[in-house]
Design a protein around this motif. Structure first.
Motif: not given
Length: 211
Positions: A173-189, A191-202
């Motif tokens: 899944d190369d849709s994650i390329i825009p997230y690769l340079d995210a700051a640390t720490p970061s977590a993404y899950e 979304d089963l409906e859209s198939g896109k990754f969403v930042f986990v705030e909590d």
């Protein structure tokens, strides 16, 4: 022994971030005297487990995307072809050249930089949760990938995880390329409906660091 040439373009389509092929601008520059590498496939896997050999061929003549060249390697495992044999091939069979190609730096990045994945990710060939912590070395991206089906006992066993090239997960899944340079720490899950990754705030990073 019967052999065929493997289709490098098809191989690249199956694994675009880990299987390099030269770009069109490089293929366009090929001419008589240049060396190209082809994959010679045995029609049946040999007793030693070998199924193919990559070998250099020196181009003798070219007609558009069709080539004829001389094999300039001695096969190690295959009994045929032999050194000096004339080989007819097409540009789709070329997996490497000796010409300079800017794309190799990009491919080196996908191969050299590493991530951690659960074995379940590799078995399912999918991931639904990813997190980034501070990297351990210059080639560690800090990313860890989970299928989302692992339980706590599974995650507590380091034997269930392994280090792989970044390109391995991008092939999934190369849709994650825009997230690769995210700051640390970061977590993404995912979304089963859209198939896109969403930042986990909590995300509970305190619990993670206490493990």
């Amino acid at each position: 022994m019967v052999w065929i040439l493997d289709n490098a373009v098809d191989r690249h389509k199956e694994a675009p971030y880990t299987f390099y092929i030269p770009g069109e601008e490089v293929l366009d520059r090929l001419q008589a005297g240049d060396l190209v590498k082809l994959i010679f496939m045995a029609e049946e896997t040999l007793d030693n487990g070998c199924g193919a050999e990559r070998m250099w061929v020196k181009i003798v003549e070219r007609n558009a995307s069709d080539f004829r060249g001389e094999l300039v390697n001695h096969p190690v495992y295959l009994e045929s072809p032999q050194y000096g044999d004339m080989i007819c091939f097409n540009s789709v069979h070329i997996c490497s050249t000796q010409l300079e190609d800017p794309r190799t730096k990009e491919m080196d990045y996908y191969f050299d930089y590493k991530v951690i994945v659960s074995n379940d990710v590799l078995e399912r060939e999918q991931f639904n949760f990813m997190m980034k912590d501070d990297p351990n070395n210059e080639h560690d991206t800090g990313w860890v990938f989970f299928s989302g089906y692992e339980d706590d006992d599974y995650n507590a066993d380091s034997a269930n995880f392994q280090v792989v090239s970044l390109g391995v997960v991008l092939n999934m899944d190369d849709s994650i390329i825009p997230y690769l340079d995210a700051a640390t720490p970061s977590a993404y899950e995912r979304d089963l409906e859209s198939g896109k990754f969403v930042f986990v705030e909590d995300y509970d990073w305190d619990a993670y660091y206490d493990e």
